[in-house]
Each structure stands twice: as structure tokens, then as C-alpha cells.
Scaffold this active site. Sequence first.
Site, PDB file in Angstrom:
ATOM      1  N   SER A  95       0.924  -1.307   0.102  1.00 58.55           N
ATOM      2  CA  SER A  95      -0.350  -0.697  -0.057  1.00 58.55           C
ATOM      3  C   SER A  95       0.686   1.188  -0.154  1.00 58.55           C
ATOM      4  O   SER A  95       0.422   2.412  -0.483  1.00 58.55           O
ATOM      5  CB  SER A  95      -1.012  -0.234   0.870  1.00 58.55           C
ATOM      6  OG  SER A  95      -1.697  -0.880   1.058  1.00 58.55           O
ATOM      7  N   GLU A 273     -10.404   6.715   1.637  1.00 55.96           N
ATOM      8  CA  GLU A 273     -10.524   4.903   1.780  1.00 55.96           C
ATOM      9  C   GLU A 273     -11.103   4.145   3.150  1.00 55.96           C
ATOM     10  O   GLU A 273     -11.255   4.842   4.393  1.00 55.96           O
ATOM     11  CB  GLU A 273      -8.528   5.182   2.475  1.00 55.96           C
ATOM     12  CG  GLU A 273      -7.869   3.199   2.563  1.00 55.96           C
ATOM     13  CD  GLU A 273      -6.775   3.360   3.402  1.00 55.96           C
ATOM     14  OE1 GLU A 273      -6.415   2.130   3.230  1.00 55.96           O
ATOM     15  OE2 GLU A 273      -6.311   3.872   4.692  1.00 55.96           O
ATOM     16  N   HIS A 282      -6.829  -9.628   4.031  1.00 64.99           N
ATOM     17  CA  HIS A 282      -5.738 -10.543   4.852  1.00 64.99           C
ATOM     18  C   HIS A 282      -5.683 -11.207   5.976  1.00 64.99           C
ATOM     19  O   HIS A 282      -5.340 -12.438   5.691  1.00 64.99           O
ATOM     20  CB  HIS A 282      -5.193  -9.687   5.557  1.00 64.99           C
ATOM     21  CG  HIS A 282      -3.950  -8.640   4.153  1.00 64.99           C
ATOM     22  ND1 HIS A 282      -2.500  -9.158   4.262  1.00 64.99           N
ATOM     23  CD2 HIS A 282      -3.737  -7.440   4.438  1.00 64.99           C
ATOM     24  CE1 HIS A 282      -1.822  -7.797   2.713  1.00 64.99           C
ATOM     25  NE2 HIS A 282      -1.806  -7.474   3.747  1.00 64.99           N
ATOM     26  N   HIS A 321      -4.976  -2.618  -5.236  1.00 63.39           N
ATOM     27  CA  HIS A 321      -4.161  -3.563  -4.984  1.00 63.39           C
ATOM     28  C   HIS A 321      -5.044  -4.260  -5.011  1.00 63.39           C
ATOM     29  O   HIS A 321      -6.196  -4.205  -4.164  1.00 63.39           O
ATOM     30  CB  HIS A 321      -2.629  -4.324  -4.826  1.00 63.39           C
ATOM     31  CG  HIS A 321      -3.161  -3.819  -2.807  1.00 63.39           C
ATOM     32  ND1 HIS A 321      -3.701  -4.414  -2.249  1.00 63.39           N
ATOM     33  CD2 HIS A 321      -2.456  -2.977  -1.977  1.00 63.39           C
ATOM     34  CE1 HIS A 321      -3.623  -3.843  -1.431  1.00 63.39           C
ATOM     35  NE2 HIS A 321      -2.307  -2.929  -1.041  1.00 63.39           N
TER      36      HIS A 321
END
Length: 462
Positions: A95, A273, A282, A321
Site C-alpha cells: 500500500s 479510504e 488479509h 491492489h
Amino acid sequence: MRRRDFFKNGSLAAIGTQLFNPFTPADTIKKKRGKVKNIIFMVSDGMSTGTLNMADLMLQRQQGRHSLWIQLMHENRIKRSFMDTASASSLVTDSAAASSSWGGGVRVKNGVLNIGPNGEKYKPILHKFKDARKAVGCVTTVPITHATPAGFCVNSDSRSMEPIAVQYLDLKFDVLMGGGTNTFSKEGRSDKRDLLQDFRTAGYQVALNRTEMAALTAEKPILGVFHDDGLPYAVDRAQSETLKATTPTLAEMTQKAIEIMQKNPNGFVLQIESGKVDWAAHANDVSALIGEQIQFDDALKVAIDFAEKDKNTLVIFTTDHGNAAPALLSGSKANANFDKIATYKQSNEWILNGITKDFTPAQIIERIEAAQGIVIKPEEALTILSNYYLLGEGGIYNARKLPFQKLAQIQTPFSSVGWAGTDHTAEFVELSMFGPGSELLNPFVKNTDLHNFMLDVTEVKA
């Protein structure tokens, strides 16, 4: 790539014949394009295509509607592109490098923020917009010092959050809001420096909860930090009256930031964000993942509603991503299993953080059933429990080394959702734009192209 190269073979090329049409003067074309006054740059961090897909499916099946992102596609109201997300050191970016590609306009190595291989410092884009006298700021659901907001704000040879917090002190950006109280508080910092007081002394308004956020004004720069680390997952927040009262949603922070920043007569640039989309990916945490993506969509609605009324605002929404490549898998129970996710009351993070090595397998089974309605086998509970004798500390994600992947593998027969792994991916990602300037977007871009794109459409010099 030179700034104007971004537009080659794109929308400007498509109207190129008009530029030479004697019946359509060039100055008429320029007036039609206009100058963008405001930019809202929205990042669903770590959003694989499957994440966007599953959030939309969930909303269709539970609420009878599409996500706004997909609805805008159906209505052909946005321009779309694929984006290559690589960094200077890897096809698979982190990131920090990803945000630096937008913030500094240059691909850097994973783990650094706007710093080149020989120590070159690339001026972060919010500094350029502040120099143009625009209001600037960042809003996130993870610590405000995390890599994605930091890539728009600072130069650093490390993504370590404590020194980044110190750098923020001198920025005097209009809005900085998210999680990360520990990074600013005397109790949470390793150097025991009371940065919260330092920010107040420097003239900032400091807000530490949802009520204090509501009282913020445009008179002074703002630091809002609303949880020790990242903000709670939406699925967990929904189960707690205390969390709902004290921690704002991403949509609420977005609304407040726009309310404050739109008062600048020169316009504003705001990065937003949904950082815990990445954290959930994750962790292979499906209910958290879908909830965070829907929370992003709620914030997107706030931005789009403002842009529709304002007419001078470009909304850019994308991801930095992919992560873990989640997908709904084929099977006779796929529909029913997927629908059951909507009934989960708590995230995997909530489940695993509440377990200790003193638990029995029966207690683990009971905890998971209460949280998600899933009844696992005793041997599966033992597999989870065994990890609690090996817990560690350290690392950016999953510092305690909790058995997220093990739990997700146990859950797959119940959810029909599978994962490619627990880390970032190199997939090309969705990039969408709404509002003036969006017509200039090419069908395929590099992440670094967006830096100059934003400067071009606002007519701000680099």
C-alpha cells in the site's frame, strides 16, 4: 510518462477530429471540458474483483438493489478503466508504494513513501494542491498514519506510523480523520510524546469520538482519531451500541469532511479510504470483508450525491491492489451458504481475539456458533486452539499471529467462499470516475498516471 501522454489514444484522441472541424472551434471544446474544482479520490484498499462482486451480490439478495458502484455501471454514468498496480520493486505492490504512485507520481519500492532509490523525494500531491490554495485532507477507517493516506501526505523511507504522525503535525492539512489514537497519545507511543496535545497547541481541532467530530468546524485544521487502531469492522460495530455512539462510519466522516472542505472558495482535494477491506482480505474474514466494502459504497454515495449537485467535482474510485482473490465457489449450497453470511453477527477478528489458550474446544465451538451460526467439529476447534500456544507479536497485519487462515478454511464449506491466499495480488484493478474530467480516462492506465491526471484536470502546476 509525460503528463500529456496519458491522454493519447484516449478520449481526447476520440474527439481529435472535432478539434480540426471548422464548425467546432477549439475554444468551444475547451469550454465544454471545463476545469475541475474539486477531487474526491476514493480507495477501497485491497479490493479484488471478487470483493466488489460479492458486496453487490449481497446487496442484491438482501436489499434487492445493486451496490452504487455497480449501479453506476449499469446506468453508464461513469468512465471505467483497468489499472496496472505494480511498484518499482515488485509486480505485487504494497500500500505504501501504491499510494506513492498516485501521491508522488513515481513508482517506488515497496515499504517506502515517495522516496526514490537514491533518496530522491517526490513532492506528495496534497502539498501541490495546498500550494494551489485548495483545501486538502484524508479520511480512512484505519490509522490516519497508515500507508494509503500517508502516500498523499509525506515522504518517508519507512511506513512506520509513529514518525509519520510527527510529520503530520507541521502539515496543517484541513482534515485528517480515521483511527490510530495510539499513534498520537502519550500512552500509546513508544517515545511517550503527547502528540494529541502537540496538535492542540499547534492550532488543530482534535476530535476523539463521533460526538466531537460532529462539532468540528472549518475554522481550524482537524485531527480526528476515533479508535486505538483501525476503526471496528462494520459487522462488529452493528452489534455494539457503544461503538455506534462513539465511532463514526466512513460515510459520516466523508460527509463531515466534505461539509468542511467545500467552504474553501478555491476547491478541495480529499482522499477517502476504506482501509479495512484490505485487513479483512488479509484475514480471509468474509463477513468483515463484505461489510467493509458495503461501508465504502455508502461513503461513495455521499461523494456522488455531492458531485451531482456541485457539478465541479470529479470522483475517482478504485483500489490500490487486489488482496487474497476471494470468490464465491460453485456448489449445490452456494446460494444458501452465501445468504447465511448476512446473518453473521461478528467478524472472525472478534471471534479469535476473544479466545485464549485456556479455552476448551467446546468453548470455541460455542463462541463461533454464537457469532456466526456455524457449528464446527471438535477436531477443528482443537486446530484453532493449538495456535494459541504459539502466539507472537509484531508485523503490520495480524501482529498476534492469530489463526485467521485456519478459521477461514474451516468456514469455506459453510460460506462457499474461497481464497487464493492471505496477501496482495498483482491483478489489474477497477478504476472508475464520475464527473467532469472523467471523459479523459483511458481504458487502461498505470497507477502513476493518476498523479498527472489529477493535476491536469484541475489545471494545477506540478
